[in-house]
Design an enzyme around this catalytic site. Structure first.
Site, PDB file in Angstrom:
ATOM      1  N   ASN A 118      30.692  -7.081  52.568  1.00 22.55           N
ATOM      2  CA  ASN A 118      29.894  -8.303  52.443  1.00 22.55           C
ATOM      3  C   ASN A 118      28.403  -8.043  52.239  1.00 22.55           C
ATOM      4  O   ASN A 118      27.590  -8.925  52.476  1.00 22.55           O
ATOM      5  CB  ASN A 118      30.117  -9.212  53.658  1.00 22.55           C
ATOM      6  CG  ASN A 118      29.836  -8.511  54.975  1.00 22.55           C
ATOM      7  OD1 ASN A 118      29.154  -7.483  55.021  1.00 22.55           O
ATOM      8  ND2 ASN A 118      30.362  -9.062  56.058  1.00 22.55           N
ATOM      9  N   ARG A 257      22.222  -9.276  63.545  1.00 29.42           N
ATOM     10  CA  ARG A 257      22.886  -9.615  64.799  1.00 29.42           C
ATOM     11  C   ARG A 257      21.918 -10.392  65.684  1.00 29.42           C
ATOM     12  O   ARG A 257      20.727 -10.053  65.771  1.00 29.42           O
ATOM     13  CB  ARG A 257      23.356  -8.354  65.541  1.00 29.42           C
ATOM     14  CG  ARG A 257      24.612  -7.712  64.948  1.00 29.42           C
ATOM     15  CD  ARG A 257      25.814  -8.621  65.025  1.00 29.42           C
ATOM     16  NE  ARG A 257      27.019  -8.047  64.447  1.00 29.42           N
ATOM     17  CZ  ARG A 257      27.424  -8.227  63.200  1.00 29.42           C
ATOM     18  NH1 ARG A 257      26.671  -8.937  62.352  1.00 29.42           N
ATOM     19  NH2 ARG A 257      28.555  -7.712  62.775  1.00 29.42           N
ATOM     20  N   GLN A 286      28.820 -15.692  69.920  1.00 26.50           N
ATOM     21  CA  GLN A 286      29.315 -16.518  68.824  1.00 26.50           C
ATOM     22  C   GLN A 286      30.712 -17.005  69.148  1.00 26.50           C
ATOM     23  O   GLN A 286      31.536 -16.185  69.536  1.00 26.50           O
ATOM     24  CB  GLN A 286      29.296 -15.731  67.505  1.00 26.50           C
ATOM     25  CG  GLN A 286      27.894 -15.410  67.052  1.00 26.50           C
ATOM     26  CD  GLN A 286      27.808 -14.794  65.664  1.00 26.50           C
ATOM     27  OE1 GLN A 286      26.739 -14.676  65.111  1.00 26.50           O
ATOM     28  NE2 GLN A 286      28.928 -14.378  65.095  1.00 26.50           N
ATOM     29  N   HIS A 311      27.258 -18.523  61.507  1.00 22.17           N
ATOM     30  CA  HIS A 311      27.368 -17.195  60.911  1.00 22.17           C
ATOM     31  C   HIS A 311      28.343 -17.198  59.726  1.00 22.17           C
ATOM     32  O   HIS A 311      29.537 -16.996  59.895  1.00 22.17           O
ATOM     33  CB  HIS A 311      27.831 -16.194  61.978  1.00 22.17           C
ATOM     34  CG  HIS A 311      27.724 -14.765  61.556  1.00 22.17           C
ATOM     35  ND1 HIS A 311      28.096 -13.724  62.359  1.00 22.17           N
ATOM     36  CD2 HIS A 311      27.290 -14.197  60.397  1.00 22.17           C
ATOM     37  CE1 HIS A 311      27.900 -12.579  61.739  1.00 22.17           C
ATOM     38  NE2 HIS A 311      27.409 -12.847  60.539  1.00 22.17           N
TER      39      HIS A 311
END
Length: 361
Positions: A118, A257, A286, A311
């Site tokens: 990604n 992060r 998260q 996210h």
């Protein structure tokens, strides 16, 4: 029989409408056909919180854990001690800080992720967020949606990116791609702060200069983007002290992060005007709790400066295909005793496989 536990997020009707949402419990990274073909028991769930969760129940006898950075199953030392059969923890995506790597090493559990799956997606999101903040897009859009039209209220905090100094803290796969994408904007200067120097030809291609002192690096930047891994050396690296090194009114972008930042310190810097804006899409934990300070922190001058999203920077449909395929490949390599792609390995046989994560020792 091999048992695979996948901790994913629920897509609901969205997963039904879009079968390419592979990171959901409904579409399960495309694992179901593979597991059925090879006689693998597959448990897929989003229930990951607390001692009575499905995660807690099934980690006890799972051979393989697969999760994503976007809705991670936090593989703590406590869970690792209960996981008597666990051999492999696979991150479908990039970033395995949801795993206690020291505990994994002690149990000789392999931790692997789909490196590079990604990087383009995140780099594009970084550039988008930088522009959103610098141009004060959020308050302008909200004004239109609410029926207003007051150009001065938003233009007073809108700038050009051209002529600004932009720096990336971390110049690895993502950080370097951010620099590549920023070069056409004719920034005054592109900087990077990293433990390793970019190869000469790479630095020359993007016209970036390395700054070795963190205080000096932060103090020169109009925009700082965080693109480094989370480990013991970087946790909370953006805090009250380091935020004081920033130029007053600088912008901060974090797609790496959430725990790289001390959450309240960043919120305070935004609320006080020390930061003109904070944007990104990473939180800790998260999903982020409803009362997380980054949800509502605003710059008092612009009335905005908040560019936070859930996210999703690294989970575009293109990226989901890459990390779903990569997770199955890692699983298949393990089943067949084949070596893993070296760049995918975080820890193996009780040892750290990468220098960045090795700093956790």
């Amino acid at each position: 029989m091999v048992k695979v536990l996948a901790i994913l997020y629920d897509g609901g009707r969205h997963a039904q409408e879009q079968p390419l949402l592979l990171g959901t419990t409904e579409n399960a990274l495309g694992l179901r056909p593979y597991c059925e073909k090879h006689g693998i028991e597959l448990v897929v769930t989003s229930d990951k919180e607390g001692p009575n969760s499905e995660f807690a129940k099934h980690i006890v006898d799972a051979d393989v854990l697969i999760t994503t950075p976007f809705h991670p199953g936090y593989l703590t030392r406590e869970y690792i001690e209960k996981a008597k059969n666990l051999k492999v923890a696979i991150t479908a995506g990039v970033g395995s800080d949801h795993v206690d790597l020291n505990a994994a090493n002690e149990k000789k559990i392999t931790v692997a992720e789909v490196t590079g799956s990604n990087v383009v997606s995140v780099a594009e999101h970084v550039v988008m967020t930088i522009l959103l903040l610098v141009r004060n897009y959020g308050p302008a859009h909200e004004q239109i949606v609410s029926g207003g039209w007051e150009v001065a209220a938003v233009a007073k905090a809108a700038w050009d990116l051209e002529g600004k100094v932009v720096g990336t803290l971390g110049a690895g796969r993502i950080g370097y791609r951010v620099l590549q994408r920023l070069k056409p904007f004719d920034c005054k200067e592109l900087l990077y702060y990293d433990y390793a120097e970019l190869p000469g030809d790479a630095a020359q291609q993007v016209g970036a200069r390395r700054v070795e002192d963190l205080k000096e690096f932060l103090g020169q930047c109009d925009v700082v983007t965080l693109n480094c891994p989370l480990h013991e050396g970087t946790k909370g690296i953006i805090n009250k002290e380091t935020l004081s090194y920033f130029k007053k009114g600088a912008w901060l972008v974090n797609t790496a992060r959430g725990a790289l930042c001390v959450e309240q310190d960043v919120a305070d810097a935004l609320n006080s005007g020390q930061l003109a804006g904070y944007g990104g899409d990473v939180w800790y934990p998260q999903p982020a709790p409803a009362n997380h300070p980054w949800r509502k922190a605003l710059n008092p001058f612009s009335g905005g400066g908040n560019g936070m999203t859930p996210h999703y920077s690294g989970t575009t449909l293109d990226a989901q295909k890459r990390y779903a395929d990569g997770a199955i490949k890692i699983l298949d390599n393990w089943r067949n005793g084949k070596p893993q792609t070296p760049s995918d390995l975080i820890v193996e046989n009780g040892e750290y496989a990468t220098k960045a994560y090795g700093q956790r020792k």
